[in-house]
Scaffold this active site. Structure first.
Site, PDB file in Angstrom:
ATOM      1  N   ASN A 104       0.846  -1.194   0.000  1.00  0.00           N
ATOM      2  CA  ASN A 104       0.000   0.000   0.000  1.00  0.00           C
ATOM      3  C   ASN A 104       0.885   1.248   0.000  1.00  0.00           C
ATOM      4  OD1 ASN A 104      -1.664   1.801   2.593  1.00  0.00           O
ATOM      5  ND2 ASN A 104      -2.202   1.859   0.442  1.00  0.00           N
ATOM      6  N   ARG A 181      -6.349   6.651  15.626  1.00  0.00           N
ATOM      7  CA  ARG A 181      -5.196   7.257  14.965  1.00  0.00           C
ATOM      8  C   ARG A 181      -4.585   8.370  15.807  1.00  0.00           C
ATOM      9  NH1 ARG A 181      -4.403   5.423   9.597  1.00  0.00           N
ATOM     10  NH2 ARG A 181      -2.453   6.566   9.759  1.00  0.00           N
ATOM     11  N   HIS A 265      -7.568   6.859  -1.394  1.00  0.00           N
ATOM     12  CA  HIS A 265      -6.240   6.260  -1.258  1.00  0.00           C
ATOM     13  C   HIS A 265      -6.282   4.870  -0.625  1.00  0.00           C
ATOM     14  CE1 HIS A 265      -1.918   6.490  -1.293  1.00  0.00           C
ATOM     15  NE2 HIS A 265      -1.816   6.324   0.020  1.00  0.00           N
ATOM     16  N   TRP A 266      -7.245   4.628   0.236  1.00  0.00           N
ATOM     17  CA  TRP A 266      -7.342   3.331   0.921  1.00  0.00           C
ATOM     18  C   TRP A 266      -8.237   2.380   0.136  1.00  0.00           C
ATOM     19  CZ3 TRP A 266      -8.512   5.804   6.335  1.00  0.00           C
ATOM     20  CH2 TRP A 266      -7.308   6.232   6.920  1.00  0.00           C
TER      21      TRP A 266
END
Length: 288
Positions: A104, A181, A265-266
């Site tokens: 990734n 996070r 993006h994920w």
């Protein structure tokens, strides 16, 4: 090629000369190395926990935690440089001759660098955004600029702005994810490591170093890759815009590109089912 059954979801320690690498070993079958991206608070487990059960039904999934990102030992060098060298150390430590790789973002770039440096160790490669270089969009991208802002001045508001740039659907950025996070990204050691990569000062130094370096960047050597490569990309990726894929698609002899609409993006998180279908087909194609 050695493939033994992984039977634990606990972190496993692998001592190396550069320090202890930690990893997860889940599933049974051909070895599949999973490499995570970068950014404060990232871990391999957080990147792949939503897809590892599906992948582990066919593969021995080895989720490596790169040194310098808060789980494996920090190591003596720059986190990005240590990530590249850790792959060979990890394969040697587990006596694995050759593996398939999913990477990734940063992990995808490390997978391609590994295939250039040691093609005999890397079989098929799946990347998730983040490879190549931008041809049409300004750099650094919106997502990287927001990451720099958070790294320079950490706050919950700047964290949320950065996380929002990682996805197309803001509903994926839940309070639970923000808290998770925040706790890791503001850990003093993790934040210090992030500032070595993504503070405004560090990014300026990195760009100046790249301009003056005599070394050939990895993206200019992609034509040397002999491994089959599947580049998966979110169409709405604001961290590594889609035009970054063009060099890889042009230069890697055996490269295919799968673009996932309505996805940032994920890709393995936001387009989980579609991503799993195309990745599983690629990794099992023409195999018993």
């Amino acid at each position: 090629m050695t493939a033994t059954k992984g039977a634990t979801r606990d972190l496993i320690d692998l001592p190396t000369e550069a320090g202890v690498l930690r990893y997860y070993d889940i599933g049974d079958g051909p070895p599949l190395l999973l490499l995570h991206g970068s950014g404060p608070g990232v871990t391999g487990w957080r990147n792949y926990r939503g897809v590892v059960d599906s992948l582990a039904s066919r593969f021995r999934c080895l989720i490596l935690e790169f040194p310098g990102f808060g789980v494996s030992d920090p190591g003596p060098g720059h986190p990005m440089a240590m990530a590249a060298s850790s792959v060979t150390q990890f394969l040697d430590g587990l006596a694995l001759d050759k593996v398939d790789v999913i990477g990734n973002s940063l992990g995808g770039a490390i997978a391609l660098q590994s295939a250039i440096a040691a093609p005999e160790r890397i079989d098929r490669i799946v990347t998730i955004g983040g490879i190549g270089r931008s041809l049409l969009t300004p750099a650094p991208s919106e997502g990287i600029r927001l990451l720099m802002q958070f790294t320079d001045n950490p706050s919950r508001e700047s964290l949320v702005r950065w996380l929002d740039a990682m996805v197309h659907d803001p509903g994926l950025i839940t309070d639970e994810l923000i808290e998770e996070r925040w706790q890791l990204a503001t850990d003093p050691t993790t934040l210090d490591i992030a500032r070595r990569m993504y503070s405004s000062e560090a990014m300026a130094q990195m760009m100046n170093a790249a301009k003056s370096s005599q070394m050939t960047p990895y993206w200019a050597q992609l034509g040397r890759i002999t491994s089959p490569v599947l580049a998966t990309w979110g169409r709405e990726d604001r961290v590594s815009p889609l035009d970054m894929s063009l060099i890889a698609l042009s230069d890697i002899p055996n490269c295919e590109l799968h673009v996932l609409p309505g996805c940032g993006h994920w890709a393995m998180i936001e387009a989980r089912n579609s991503w799993l279908r195309v990745v599983t087909e690629f990794l099992t194609r023409d195999r018993p």
